[in-house]
Design a protein around this motif. Structure first.
Motif, mmCIF file in Angstrom:
data_model
loop_
_atom_site.group_PDB
_atom_site.id
_atom_site.type_symbol
_atom_site.label_atom_id
_atom_site.label_comp_id
_atom_site.label_asym_id
_atom_site.label_seq_id
_atom_site.Cartn_x
_atom_site.Cartn_y
_atom_site.Cartn_z
ATOM 1 N N THR A 1 0.803 -1.193 -0.129
ATOM 2 C CA THR A 1 0.094 0.005 0.143
ATOM 3 C C THR A 1 0.903 1.186 -0.203
ATOM 4 O O THR A 1 1.794 1.319 0.625
ATOM 5 C CB THR A 1 -1.005 0.110 1.363
ATOM 6 O OG1 THR A 1 -1.930 -1.224 1.096
ATOM 7 C CG2 THR A 1 -1.532 1.390 1.428
ATOM 8 N N GLY A 2 0.526 2.103 -0.908
ATOM 9 C CA GLY A 2 1.495 3.167 -1.060
ATOM 10 C C GLY A 2 2.254 3.513 -2.167
ATOM 11 O O GLY A 2 2.642 4.289 -2.528
ATOM 12 N N ASP A 3 2.715 2.145 -2.772
ATOM 13 C CA ASP A 3 3.691 2.045 -3.910
ATOM 14 C C ASP A 3 2.803 2.719 -5.033
ATOM 15 O O ASP A 3 1.473 2.595 -5.199
ATOM 16 C CB ASP A 3 3.619 0.567 -4.466
ATOM 17 C CG ASP A 3 5.007 0.069 -3.353
ATOM 18 O OD1 ASP A 3 5.335 0.645 -2.524
ATOM 19 O OD2 ASP A 3 4.709 -1.293 -3.552
ATOM 20 N N MET A 4 3.628 3.759 -6.011
ATOM 21 C CA MET A 4 2.988 4.227 -7.184
ATOM 22 C C MET A 4 2.788 3.197 -8.093
ATOM 23 O O MET A 4 3.691 2.544 -8.518
ATOM 24 C CB MET A 4 3.809 5.337 -7.620
ATOM 25 C CG MET A 4 3.700 6.487 -6.417
ATOM 26 S SD MET A 4 2.065 7.073 -5.869
ATOM 27 C CE MET A 4 1.491 8.016 -7.445
ATOM 28 N N ILE A 5 1.348 3.025 -8.626
ATOM 29 C CA ILE A 5 1.110 2.155 -9.900
ATOM 30 C C ILE A 5 1.046 3.029 -11.040
ATOM 31 O O ILE A 5 0.284 4.183 -11.087
ATOM 32 C CB ILE A 5 -0.194 1.373 -9.477
ATOM 33 C CG1 ILE A 5 -0.081 0.565 -8.395
ATOM 34 C CG2 ILE A 5 -0.553 0.544 -10.667
ATOM 35 C CD1 ILE A 5 0.984 -0.424 -8.193
ATOM 36 N N VAL A 6 1.609 2.617 -12.064
ATOM 37 C CA VAL A 6 1.627 3.250 -13.305
ATOM 38 C C VAL A 6 0.771 2.371 -14.510
ATOM 39 O O VAL A 6 1.443 1.565 -14.735
ATOM 40 C CB VAL A 6 2.910 3.635 -13.951
ATOM 41 C CG1 VAL A 6 2.844 4.856 -15.131
ATOM 42 C CG2 VAL A 6 3.659 4.509 -12.791
ATOM 43 N N LEU A 7 -0.257 3.018 -14.814
ATOM 44 C CA LEU A 7 -1.010 2.159 -15.758
ATOM 45 C C LEU A 7 -1.120 3.265 -17.101
ATOM 46 O O LEU A 7 -1.296 4.115 -17.118
ATOM 47 C CB LEU A 7 -2.509 1.934 -15.588
ATOM 48 C CG LEU A 7 -3.396 1.789 -16.703
ATOM 49 C CD1 LEU A 7 -3.087 0.116 -17.084
ATOM 50 C CD2 LEU A 7 -4.843 1.608 -16.246
ATOM 51 N N ASP A 8 -0.667 2.616 -18.200
ATOM 52 C CA ASP A 8 -0.490 3.056 -19.529
ATOM 53 C C ASP A 8 -1.107 2.248 -20.651
ATOM 54 O O ASP A 8 -0.178 1.606 -21.314
ATOM 55 C CB ASP A 8 1.156 3.652 -19.880
ATOM 56 C CG ASP A 8 1.045 4.506 -21.051
ATOM 57 O OD1 ASP A 8 -0.126 4.577 -21.901
ATOM 58 O OD2 ASP A 8 2.080 5.304 -21.116
ATOM 59 N N VAL A 9 -2.193 2.351 -20.974
ATOM 60 C CA VAL A 9 -2.801 1.348 -21.833
ATOM 61 C C VAL A 9 -2.256 1.833 -23.188
ATOM 62 O O VAL A 9 -1.962 0.627 -23.836
ATOM 63 C CB VAL A 9 -4.378 1.418 -21.713
ATOM 64 C CG1 VAL A 9 -4.957 0.400 -22.682
ATOM 65 C CG2 VAL A 9 -4.772 0.686 -20.576
ATOM 66 N N PRO A 10 -2.290 2.891 -23.879
ATOM 67 C CA PRO A 10 -1.791 3.170 -25.076
ATOM 68 C C PRO A 10 -0.268 2.497 -25.311
ATOM 69 O O PRO A 10 -0.085 2.074 -26.396
ATOM 70 C CB PRO A 10 -1.676 4.619 -25.251
ATOM 71 C CG PRO A 10 -2.950 5.083 -24.287
ATOM 72 C CD PRO A 10 -2.953 4.242 -23.220
ATOM 73 N N SER A 11 0.506 2.686 -24.400
ATOM 74 C CA SER A 11 1.869 2.009 -24.404
ATOM 75 C C SER A 11 1.810 0.566 -23.985
ATOM 76 O O SER A 11 3.017 -0.102 -23.985
ATOM 77 C CB SER A 11 2.843 3.039 -23.564
ATOM 78 O OG SER A 11 2.855 4.325 -23.936
ATOM 79 N N ARG A 12 0.811 0.023 -23.502
ATOM 80 C CA ARG A 12 0.783 -1.585 -23.248
ATOM 81 C C ARG A 12 1.487 -1.762 -21.781
ATOM 82 O O ARG A 12 2.369 -2.569 -21.827
ATOM 83 C CB ARG A 12 0.997 -2.213 -24.286
ATOM 84 C CG ARG A 12 0.244 -2.171 -25.670
ATOM 85 C CD ARG A 12 -1.403 -2.374 -24.957
ATOM 86 N NE ARG A 12 -2.221 -2.611 -26.320
ATOM 87 C CZ ARG A 12 -2.995 -1.750 -26.938
ATOM 88 N NH1 ARG A 12 -3.141 -0.354 -26.257
ATOM 89 N NH2 ARG A 12 -3.643 -1.962 -27.871
#
Length: 571
Positions: free
Chosen positions: A496-507
């Motif tokens: 908890t607290g870790d930064m999650i990075v979602l970038d669907v266009p870049s998969r």
């Protein structure tokens, strides 16, 4: 007779042939054993599978067609899985059902099989079994139910359950009013009327070439379903004579066609694990990446819930599957065949769109690119999937802090805690829900939103899970994360607290933690303690042998076709 498969049981004058014939002479005439093909009807009808309850009636019409064409029909009740009924999840038994059906097809004196399915896991299990036994086979999909209405508004099965239940949690709908909607939700026989898993797999069975062309998507109460069942009974006798088997129908081109159709229909993400598993049984080369390569640029043409507005009886009225396929005909493999012996594309010449609000023409799609996106990164080394058509566009690129739940029970215990440190920018992470961890990979990835955020009007957040979600669900949900937490995947080490990075266009799907630090972390003890550890029975066999979602979550020893030959053929 000796050259037919059933003739190996019934032909000749020895004691074994006598026993086989005599015990079947309970209404069958003597000419039933004169070389006519014996056709099993693998029937998943069950009172505990509500969506399949009408399949006994369908089976009777298949029988009429088989008799008319000169065959001998034989009802074969097989394992049935009611998505809404069985616990902990129907997916736990998809492979078991497929294995049991395969063995019954192989063990019995039959020459071919008609597969009757409807509810989510039944058609995949039937197709997996048929692929492994490789007897001539054809599917009759049970069809969707008719649309019910509540307060003058059409109800989508599943989709509107999620919506209405969230309104109750948000305080905008009373519990009594919510319960009153129950009797409106299920109007008729048939499976869910949204583009959920049942509808998706029924339609994709036809795209794979495994149904009478034009039959998939016919509503369950429609008399044309029974007409099609009768015609299917006639067709399977012809298929038996032609030795038209699943291995000759379902080729790589057929599966790529199914991926195109999945995108154009806005179909369920569950189709990914099912198509991979069916292909695995056939030895057809198909990978998770094919769904992105082949489907990512395909336009969404069907305006159906959960990605749109309408429902399955609207799709049928508007022109059905063939009208959709005709719009993307240039993307289909023209050689991929069907149970008729003719290519799929040959059956599309007369297809027309009759309602452009339900089925959009190619030049006016709902979305220009709508296939399943496959993501990779340090959070999903073997991949994860997301359905952009069901997501919020503004969340397809997102960075936010993780709020981690170690199990479904942990989620339920803490989600609505007023003190939960969560905002609309947070990323909800649920682990321990993969094939091994739960076990069975339940449909829990579309987590409910925290009540305090619902009260503020929040209706979508980024959610990440190693489980699945219902095909009737919606939202920005990343699922099928592989390897799962219970198989040593990095999801077990997120905090908890870790930064999650979602970038669907870049998969991409990443946790913003240095690789060395992430690798050095121990899996969360609370997550590990919640992983399934069955001591006996099917669950133990499943956990010990199930593969990961990125290859179809089949059992490792069931991959590959085994054919129809019985290992030991004498008494």
């Amino acid at each position: 007779m000796a050259t037919s498969r059933s003739g190996q049981w019934y032909g000749g004058a020895d004691r074994n042939a006598y026993i086989h014939r005599a015990w079947m002479r309970r209404g069958l005439p003597s000419h039933a054993f004169d070389g006519r093909p014996h056709i099993a009807i693998a029937n998943t009808a069950s009172d505990l599978t509500p969506c399949n309850m009408h399949l006994d009636e369908v089976a009777e019409h298949v029988k009429r067609g088989v008799w008319e064409a000169g065959g001998v029909p034989l009802n074969l009740p097989v394992v049935s899985l009611g998505e809404t009924q069985v616990r902990p999840t129907a997916m736990l038994w998809r492979n078991m059902a497929a294995m049991a059906i395969e063995e019954m097809l192989r063990a019995n004196p039959i020459d071919a099989v008609v597969l009757l399915g409807g509810c989510d896991k039944t058609i995949p299990a039937l197709l997996m079994a048929a692929a492994s036994a490789d007897l001539p086979a054809v599917v009759v999909p049970g069809g969707p139910m008719l649309t019910g209405h509540f307060r003058g508004v059409p109800l989508g099965c599943g989709t509107d359950v999620w919506k209405l239940s969230e309104e109750v949690r948000a305080g905008t709908l009373g519990a009594a009013e919510f319960q009153r909607s129950e009797s409106s939700m299920i109007r008729s026989k048939g499976h869910c009327n949204t583009m959920g898993t049942a509808s998706t797999m029924g339609l994709l069975a036809e795209v794979l070439g495994m149904t009478l062309p034009g039959l998939a998507g016919t509503p369950a109460p429609d008399s044309r379903l029974l007409e099609g069942a009768h015609e299917t009974g006639r067709l399977i006798v012809e298929m038996t004579a032609a030795e038209r088997r699943p291995s000759t129908v379902m080729t790589r081109g057929s599966f790529l066609n199914a991926i195109v159709a999945l995108a154009a229909l806005g179909g369920s993400t569950n189709a990914v694990v099912h198509l991979l598993a069916i292909a695995g049984r056939l030895g057809v080369e198909l990978t998770q990446d094919d769904f992105d390569r082949t489907g990512a640029g395909v336009p969404l043409l069907v305006d159906l819930q959960p990605a749109g507005r309408h429902l399955m009886d609207d799709l049928h009225r508007a022109g059905g599957l063939h009208a959709v396929l005709a719009e993307v005909r240039d993307l289909l493999d023209p050689q991929a065949s069907t149970v008729t012996g003719r290519p799929l594309v040959d059956h599309l010449d007369d297809a027309r769109i009759h309602d452009h609000d339900v089925i959009r023409p190619r030049h006016r799609p709902l979305q220009a690119e709508a296939g399943i996106a496959v993501l990779y990164g340090n959070l999903a080394p073997d991949g994860a999937v997301v359905k952009p058509a069901a997501a919020s566009p503004e969340l397809l690129r997102h960075r936010g802090p993780a709020v981690v739940f170690d199990s479904v029970e942990d989620l339920h215990a803490r989600l609505d805690d007023p003190d939960l440190d969560v905002t609309a920018d947070s990323v909800l992470v649920l682990r321990g829900c993969g094939p091994k961890g739960y076990p069975g990979m339940p449909e829990v990835s579309n987590m409910p939103l925290p009540a305090k955020l619902l009260a503020k009007g929040v209706r979508d957040m980024v959610r990440i899970c190693d489980g699945r979600m219902s095909g009737t669900a919606y939202g920005t949900v990343v699922l099928h994360v592989a390897p799962e937490a219970a198989a040593g995947g990095p999801l077990a080490r997120v905090r908890t607290g870790d930064m999650i990075v979602l970038d669907v266009p870049s998969r991409r799907l990443d946790v913003d933690v240095p690789d060395a630090e992430l690798a050095a972390r121990e899996p969360a003890p609370a997550a590990v303690s919640a992983f399934a550890r069955p001591s006996r029975g099917w669950q133990r066999l499943y956990v010990e042998t199930v593969q990961q979602a990125n290859t179809g979550a089949d059992l490792d020893f069931l991959v590959g076709s085994s054919g129809d030959r019985v290992a030991r053929e004498s008494h």
